[in-house]
Design a protein around this motif. Sequence first.
Motif, PDB file in Angstrom:
ATOM      1  N   TYR A  35       1.042  -1.423   0.050  1.00 25.53           N
ATOM      2  CA  TYR A  35       0.108   0.516  -0.004  1.00 25.53           C
ATOM      3  C   TYR A  35       0.877   1.492   0.061  1.00 25.53           C
ATOM      4  N   LYS A  36       1.856   1.205   0.905  1.00 22.57           N
ATOM      5  CA  LYS A  36       2.773   2.372   0.695  1.00 22.57           C
ATOM      6  C   LYS A  36       3.128   2.755  -0.604  1.00 22.57           C
ATOM      7  N   LEU A  37       3.516   1.273  -0.872  1.00 19.39           N
ATOM      8  CA  LEU A  37       4.643   1.586  -2.791  1.00 19.39           C
ATOM      9  C   LEU A  37       3.921   2.718  -3.739  1.00 19.39           C
ATOM     10  N   ILE A  38       2.624   1.703  -3.291  1.00 11.16           N
ATOM     11  CA  ILE A  38       1.285   1.825  -4.107  1.00 11.16           C
ATOM     12  C   ILE A  38       1.096   3.398  -4.173  1.00 11.16           C
ATOM     13  N   TRP A  39       0.913   4.529  -2.946  1.00 10.50           N
ATOM     14  CA  TRP A  39       0.800   5.480  -2.385  1.00 10.50           C
ATOM     15  C   TRP A  39       1.745   6.543  -2.769  1.00 10.50           C
ATOM     16  N   GLN A  40       3.081   5.961  -2.565  1.00  9.50           N
ATOM     17  CA  GLN A  40       4.105   6.708  -2.685  1.00  9.50           C
ATOM     18  C   GLN A  40       3.721   6.862  -4.540  1.00  9.50           C
ATOM     19  N   ARG A  41       4.099   5.650  -5.287  1.00 10.60           N
ATOM     20  CA  ARG A  41       3.976   5.893  -6.904  1.00 10.60           C
ATOM     21  C   ARG A  41       2.956   7.185  -7.157  1.00 10.60           C
ATOM     22  N   PHE A  42       1.563   7.277  -6.613  1.00 14.01           N
ATOM     23  CA  PHE A  42       0.699   7.942  -7.267  1.00 14.01           C
ATOM     24  C   PHE A  42       0.944   9.619  -6.566  1.00 14.01           C
ATOM     25  N   VAL A  43       1.362   9.485  -5.668  1.00 16.25           N
ATOM     26  CA  VAL A  43       1.604  10.674  -4.598  1.00 16.25           C
ATOM     27  C   VAL A  43       2.752  11.707  -5.877  1.00 16.25           C
ATOM     28  N   ALA A  44       3.846  10.284  -6.202  1.00 18.42           N
ATOM     29  CA  ALA A  44       4.580  10.886  -7.008  1.00 18.42           C
ATOM     30  C   ALA A  44       4.626  11.550  -8.682  1.00 18.42           C
ATOM     31  N   ILE A 100       3.426  15.134  -8.875  1.00 19.32           N
ATOM     32  CA  ILE A 100       4.589  16.527  -8.314  1.00 19.32           C
ATOM     33  C   ILE A 100       5.255  16.699  -9.441  1.00 19.32           C
ATOM     34  N   THR A 101       5.491  17.819  -9.451  1.00 22.35           N
ATOM     35  CA  THR A 101       7.072  18.211 -10.237  1.00 22.35           C
ATOM     36  C   THR A 101       7.951  17.389 -10.535  1.00 22.35           C
ATOM     37  N   PRO A 102       8.656  17.226 -11.313  1.00 17.40           N
ATOM     38  CA  PRO A 102       9.414  16.034 -12.142  1.00 17.40           C
ATOM     39  C   PRO A 102      10.958  16.590 -11.287  1.00 17.40           C
ATOM     40  N   ALA A 103      12.124  16.114 -10.765  1.00 16.98           N
ATOM     41  CA  ALA A 103      13.262  16.277 -10.214  1.00 16.98           C
ATOM     42  C   ALA A 103      14.257  17.277 -11.195  1.00 16.98           C
ATOM     43  N   VAL A 104      14.526  17.844 -11.010  1.00 21.59           N
ATOM     44  CA  VAL A 104      15.839  18.872 -11.703  1.00 21.59           C
ATOM     45  C   VAL A 104      17.062  18.089 -11.519  1.00 21.59           C
ATOM     46  N   PHE A 105      18.133  17.976 -11.819  1.00 24.40           N
ATOM     47  CA  PHE A 105      19.213  17.650 -12.226  1.00 24.40           C
ATOM     48  C   PHE A 105      20.510  18.580 -12.609  1.00 24.40           C
ATOM     49  N   ASP A 106      21.424  18.742 -12.681  1.00 23.36           N
ATOM     50  CA  ASP A 106      22.306  19.535 -13.460  1.00 23.36           C
ATOM     51  C   ASP A 106      23.129  18.301 -13.582  1.00 23.36           C
ATOM     52  N   GLN A 107      23.193  18.565 -15.228  1.00 27.24           N
ATOM     53  CA  GLN A 107      24.873  18.039 -15.530  1.00 27.24           C
ATOM     54  C   GLN A 107      25.503  17.962 -16.216  1.00 27.24           C
ATOM     55  N   PHE A 123      16.826  19.728  -7.195  1.00 32.05           N
ATOM     56  CA  PHE A 123      15.356  19.590  -6.913  1.00 32.05           C
ATOM     57  C   PHE A 123      14.755  18.153  -6.877  1.00 32.05           C
ATOM     58  N   ASP A 124      14.517  17.942  -5.629  1.00 28.19           N
ATOM     59  CA  ASP A 124      14.190  16.934  -5.511  1.00 28.19           C
ATOM     60  C   ASP A 124      12.433  16.230  -6.274  1.00 28.19           C
ATOM     61  N   GLY A 125      12.112  17.030  -6.354  1.00 26.97           N
ATOM     62  CA  GLY A 125      10.509  17.451  -6.722  1.00 26.97           C
ATOM     63  C   GLY A 125       9.925  15.399  -6.490  1.00 26.97           C
ATOM     64  N   PHE A 126       9.180  14.823  -7.077  1.00 29.31           N
ATOM     65  CA  PHE A 126       9.060  13.794  -6.984  1.00 29.31           C
ATOM     66  C   PHE A 126       9.978  12.826  -6.316  1.00 29.31           C
ATOM     67  N   LEU A 127      10.427  12.826  -6.221  1.00 31.28           N
ATOM     68  CA  LEU A 127      11.978  12.013  -5.101  1.00 31.28           C
ATOM     69  C   LEU A 127      11.295  11.923  -3.780  1.00 31.28           C
ATOM     70  N   TYR A 158      10.139   9.190  -1.991  1.00 30.09           N
ATOM     71  CA  TYR A 158      10.322   8.003  -1.379  1.00 30.09           C
ATOM     72  C   TYR A 158      11.441   8.005  -0.329  1.00 30.09           C
ATOM     73  N   GLN A 159      11.532   7.133   0.348  1.00 26.94           N
ATOM     74  CA  GLN A 159      12.372   6.823   1.250  1.00 26.94           C
ATOM     75  C   GLN A 159      14.093   6.811   0.248  1.00 26.94           C
ATOM     76  N   GLY A 160      15.270   7.723   1.107  1.00 26.85           N
ATOM     77  CA  GLY A 160      16.881   7.561   0.560  1.00 26.85           C
ATOM     78  C   GLY A 160      16.580   8.595   0.373  1.00 26.85           C
ATOM     79  N   ILE A 161      15.778   9.609   0.278  1.00 26.06           N
ATOM     80  CA  ILE A 161      16.094  11.191  -0.639  1.00 26.06           C
ATOM     81  C   ILE A 161      17.449  11.901  -0.431  1.00 26.06           C
ATOM     82  N   GLN A 162      17.599  11.733   1.126  1.00 24.73           N
ATOM     83  CA  GLN A 162      18.476  11.907   1.902  1.00 24.73           C
ATOM     84  C   GLN A 162      19.961  11.530   1.868  1.00 24.73           C
TER      85      GLN A 162
END
Length: 120
Positions: free
Chosen positions: A19-28, A31-38, A63-67, A70-74
């Motif tokens: 349930y938590k995995l499905i909920w996180q995916r739905f909420v993500a 949400i705005t996409p994450a932004v990376f400098d490449q 910018f972490d956006g939808f990430l 998710y657990q482990g973002i820190q």
Amino acid sequence: MRHPDQIKQYLKEDEYKVYKLIWQRFVASQITPAVFDQTTVDIDAKSGTDTFWFRVTGSVLKFDGFLKVYQGIQRRQRRGRRRTQAQSAATRGGQKLTLKELKPEQHFTEPRRATTKPRW
């Protein structure tokens, strides 16, 4: 519509994790996409009449956006800060590089090894 923590007491452990995995995916997905400098560094190495080209790429989370849901973002943010410091010191254009060591090896990305317990 219910946060996983609100219904945890009514679910078995495996049901809660799914349930938590499905909920996180739905909420993500809302949400705005994450932004990376490449950063890409192209290296032209010359030895006598031979020229060798190398390319190194890296990305830093800006910018972490939808990430964020998710657990482990820190952990990713800490790695990103270390990379930012290393990349800013190592990416000045026109620098002369000196070869310290050459290892003629090729590496391929490998899948993550299965663990005995899923990490949800």
